[in-house]
Write an enzyme that holds these catalytic residues in place. Structure first.
Site, PDB file in Angstrom:
ATOM      1  CE  LYS A  22      -1.790   1.672   3.998  1.00  0.00           C
ATOM      2  NZ  LYS A  22      -1.519   3.119   4.169  1.00  0.00           N
ATOM      3  CG  ASN A  23       2.375   2.815   3.559  1.00  0.00           C
ATOM      4  OD1 ASN A  23       1.217   3.156   3.348  1.00  0.00           O
ATOM      5  ND2 ASN A  23       2.854   2.602   4.774  1.00  0.00           N
ATOM      6  CB  CYS A 116      -4.783  10.537  11.779  1.00  0.00           C
ATOM      7  SG  CYS A 116      -3.598   9.602  12.681  1.00  0.00           S
ATOM      8  NE  ARG A 121       0.197   9.986  10.617  1.00  0.00           N
ATOM      9  CZ  ARG A 121      -0.145   9.062   9.719  1.00  0.00           C
ATOM     10  NH1 ARG A 121      -1.371   8.613   9.679  1.00  0.00           N
ATOM     11  NH2 ARG A 121       0.746   8.592   8.873  1.00  0.00           N
ATOM     12  CG  ASP A 304       2.375   1.246   9.657  1.00  0.00           C
ATOM     13  OD1 ASP A 304       1.934   2.114  10.434  1.00  0.00           O
ATOM     14  OD2 ASP A 304       2.628   1.488   8.450  1.00  0.00           O
ATOM     15  NE  ARG A 396      -7.075   4.296   5.146  1.00  0.00           N
ATOM     16  CZ  ARG A 396      -6.251   4.969   5.929  1.00  0.00           C
ATOM     17  NH1 ARG A 396      -6.580   5.229   7.169  1.00  0.00           N
ATOM     18  NH2 ARG A 396      -5.101   5.403   5.482  1.00  0.00           N
TER      19      ARG A 396
HETATM   20  C1  UD1 Z   1       4.256   6.715   6.805  1.00  0.00           C
HETATM   21  C2  UD1 Z   1       3.347   5.570   6.479  1.00  0.00           C
HETATM   22  C3  UD1 Z   1       2.637   5.096   7.748  1.00  0.00           C
HETATM   23  C4  UD1 Z   1       3.648   4.778   8.845  1.00  0.00           C
HETATM   24  C5  UD1 Z   1       4.608   5.945   9.051  1.00  0.00           C
HETATM   25  C6  UD1 Z   1       5.736   5.611  10.013  1.00  0.00           C
HETATM   26  C7  UD1 Z   1       2.683   6.030   4.191  1.00  0.00           C
HETATM   27  C8  UD1 Z   1       1.603   6.438   3.257  1.00  0.00           C
HETATM   28  N1  UD1 Z   1       2.370   6.012   5.492  1.00  0.00           N
HETATM   29  O1  UD1 Z   1       3.448   7.782   7.289  1.00  0.00           O
HETATM   30  O2  UD1 Z   1       1.896   3.905   7.419  1.00  0.00           O
HETATM   31  O3  UD1 Z   1       2.967   4.523  10.053  1.00  0.00           O
HETATM   32  O4  UD1 Z   1       5.207   6.315   7.790  1.00  0.00           O
HETATM   33  O5  UD1 Z   1       6.456   4.536   9.545  1.00  0.00           O
HETATM   34  O6  UD1 Z   1       3.774   5.698   3.777  1.00  0.00           O
HETATM   35  N2  UD1 Z   1       6.761  14.058  11.595  1.00  0.00           N
HETATM   36  C9  UD1 Z   1       6.959  15.365  11.948  1.00  0.00           C
HETATM   37  N3  UD1 Z   1       6.845  16.326  10.981  1.00  0.00           N
HETATM   38  C10 UD1 Z   1       6.558  16.035   9.686  1.00  0.00           C
HETATM   39  C11 UD1 Z   1       6.350  14.677   9.334  1.00  0.00           C
HETATM   40  C12 UD1 Z   1       6.460  13.717  10.309  1.00  0.00           C
HETATM   41  O7  UD1 Z   1       7.228  15.660  13.100  1.00  0.00           O
HETATM   42  O8  UD1 Z   1       6.475  16.942   8.864  1.00  0.00           O
HETATM   43  C13 UD1 Z   1       6.884  12.992  12.620  1.00  0.00           C
HETATM   44  C14 UD1 Z   1       5.541  12.280  12.881  1.00  0.00           C
HETATM   45  O9  UD1 Z   1       4.764  12.950  13.839  1.00  0.00           O
HETATM   46  C15 UD1 Z   1       6.020  10.926  13.361  1.00  0.00           C
HETATM   47  C16 UD1 Z   1       7.319  10.702  12.586  1.00  0.00           C
HETATM   48  O10 UD1 Z   1       7.708  11.981  12.096  1.00  0.00           O
HETATM   49  O11 UD1 Z   1       6.326  10.961  14.734  1.00  0.00           O
HETATM   50  C17 UD1 Z   1       7.200   9.746  11.436  1.00  0.00           C
HETATM   51  O12 UD1 Z   1       6.169  10.169  10.551  1.00  0.00           O
HETATM   52  P1  UD1 Z   1       6.285   9.917   8.980  1.00  0.00           P
HETATM   53  O13 UD1 Z   1       7.446   9.023   8.712  1.00  0.00           O
HETATM   54  O14 UD1 Z   1       6.243  11.233   8.305  1.00  0.00           O
HETATM   55  O15 UD1 Z   1       4.933   9.133   8.662  1.00  0.00           O
HETATM   56  P2  UD1 Z   1       4.046   9.262   7.374  1.00  0.00           P
HETATM   57  O16 UD1 Z   1       4.885   9.518   6.185  1.00  0.00           O
HETATM   58  O17 UD1 Z   1       2.885  10.163   7.641  1.00  0.00           O
END
Ligand code: UD1
Length: 420
Positions: A22-23, A116, A121, A304, A396
């Protein structure tokens, strides 16, 4: 609306084929916006999140068709630069269109995702990175408005190795003038797969698979085809389904190299795993030993898989501590598992699981994708019948999980319901 009705207690046997990630596909679909033309993606899972991205593509003027796990995409006539709230609120990965839109067209209007089910997030790192590349960003009415002339390569250090920020910045930087360095980049397999896809499109990216990416901007990219990598989280969930039911099953079409943390923890819990190139056989003959896990970025134990591990440890004869470091509030599954009789105490971001108590079937409600998978795992070992409501969360991210579990011998039905 559908629900699952599960009668627990069956052992599983046989093999299950793992779908595409999915990701993985949710990152690669937006990348196709970087060059006009046609693309074919193979091994695309037929999932609600993929439909959501396809609907967003439709709004942008991108033709997209999914048949038998093969996706055809035509990005020749992109006519809009806006990702509306109705799509982004359903799925945060919609935010991935920001980088490609800015990189190729120098303009985008993308709804902010907001929080979420399991807490805040943020997307600050995505925005900071794009700003550093020369994008002018403002927030108006809940939307990110991004404008840029030619993006200029720069050095971007991510405070945390965010998957989404790495992907978005990388997709914007491939068409920038000059070289961009992303340090502390995410190294999740789906990001590596995205980088390899961009290289196939003509991008110049060095350090792929490491946390220091060097991206030398090119003038243009070209369409290409790709096979989506296997879903490591689906694979991990089925491994736990085998383990929790004390069964012997084989997970096929997976990449064991992406599953090392999960394999190590299952072995620590006492499971026997035979690992081949693209399949894993798991044998569990007794309840697991209690095994603590702490979630971490790849190659650590994935967030996850945290909720599924909580469910698994309910079967152990002891106490296990499961600590969530990526999303400290991601424990919506705990109160629902407690309704099935689970003994779990929360202490900040740690679930303390007291295993060994028999679960009893109950009506439970999923409120997020992986948490719902944990409820399903609990239902597989509960006495009597369970109902899992709101299975659209599971749909999903798991392709026909009910059919796959049934084929392995689980007693599970998908039933339409008005009650939700
Ligand atoms: C992706 C995955 C999700 C998985 C997550 C962590 C997809 C579509 N989704 O989500 O399934 O659970 O990685 O492996 O690939 N953060 C910040 N600022 C930002 C962005 C992130 O502080 O701008 C923090 C978040 O709060 C979190 C950490 O970084 O604590 C990791 O988040 P991130 O790796 O960005 O997750 P996603 O890309 O949203």
């Amino acid at each position: 609306m559908d629900k699952f009705v599960i009668r627990g207690g069956n052992k599983l046997k046989g093999s299950v084929i793992i779908s595409g990630a999915k990701n993985g596909v949710l990152a690669i679909m937006p990348a196709t916006m970087l060059a006009p033309g046609t693309y074919t993606l193979e091994n695309v899972p037929n999932l609600r999140d993929v439909w959501t991205m396809s609907q967003l593509f439709f709004d942008l003027g991108i033709h997209c068709e999914l048949t038998n796990n093969q996706m055809f995409i035509d990005t020749t006539n992109i006519k809009s630069y806006e990702a509306p709230y109705e799509h982004v609120k359903k799925m945060r990965a919609s935010f991935y269109v920001l980088g490609p839109l800015v990189g190729r067209f120098g303009r985008a209007k993308v709804s902010l995702p907001g929080g979420c089910a399991w807490g805040p997030r943020p997307v600050d790192l995505h925005l900071k990175g794009l700003e550093k590349l020369g994008t002018e960003i403002s927030i108006e009415g809940g939307y990110v408005i991004a404008k840029a002339n030619k993006l200029i390569g720069t050095q971007i250090h991510l405070d945390v190795p965010s998957v989404g920020a790495t992907g978005n910045i990388m997709m914007a930087a491939v068409l920038a003038k000059g070289t961009t360095i992303i340090s502390n980049a995410a190294i999740e397999p789906e990001i590596t797969a995205l980088a390899k896809f961009l290289v196939k499109m003509g991008a110049k990216i060095y350090g792929i698979g490491t946390n220091l990416l060097e991206i030398e901007g090119v003038d243009e990219l070209h369409p290409t085809n790709e096979v989506i990598i296997p879903d490591r989280i689906e694979a991990g969930t089925f491994l736990i389904a085998g383990a929790i039911t004390e069964s012997k099953i084989t997970i096929e079409n997976c990449n064991p190299y992406h599953l090392t943390a999960i394999i190590a923890k299952l072995e620590e819990a006492g499971c026997e795993l035979e690992v081949y190139n693209d399949k894993i056989q798991i044998t569990a003959e007794e309840p697991p030993k209690p095994v603590d896990v702490t979630t971490a970025v790849y190659p650590g134990f994935p967030t996850d898989m945290q909720s599924q591990w909580v469910a698994y440890m309910l079967k152990s004869n002891g106490v296990a501590r499961i600590t969530e470091t990526i999303y400290p509030d991601r424990f919506k599954h705990v109160p629902e598992l407690q309704r099935m009789g689970a003994q779990i105490e929360m202490s900040d971001n740690t679930a303390i699981v007291y295993g060994g108590k028999k679960l009893s079937g109950a009506i439970v409600m999923g409120s997020d994708l992986r948490g719902s998978a944990a409820l399903l795992l609990g239902a597989l070992i509960a006495d009597g019948e369970s109902e899992i409501l709101r299975v659209y969360h599971i749909d999903r991210g798991y392709e026909t999980i009910d059919k796959k579990l049934k084929q392995l011998g689980a007693d599970i039905e998908r039933v339409q319901t008005d009650f939700y």
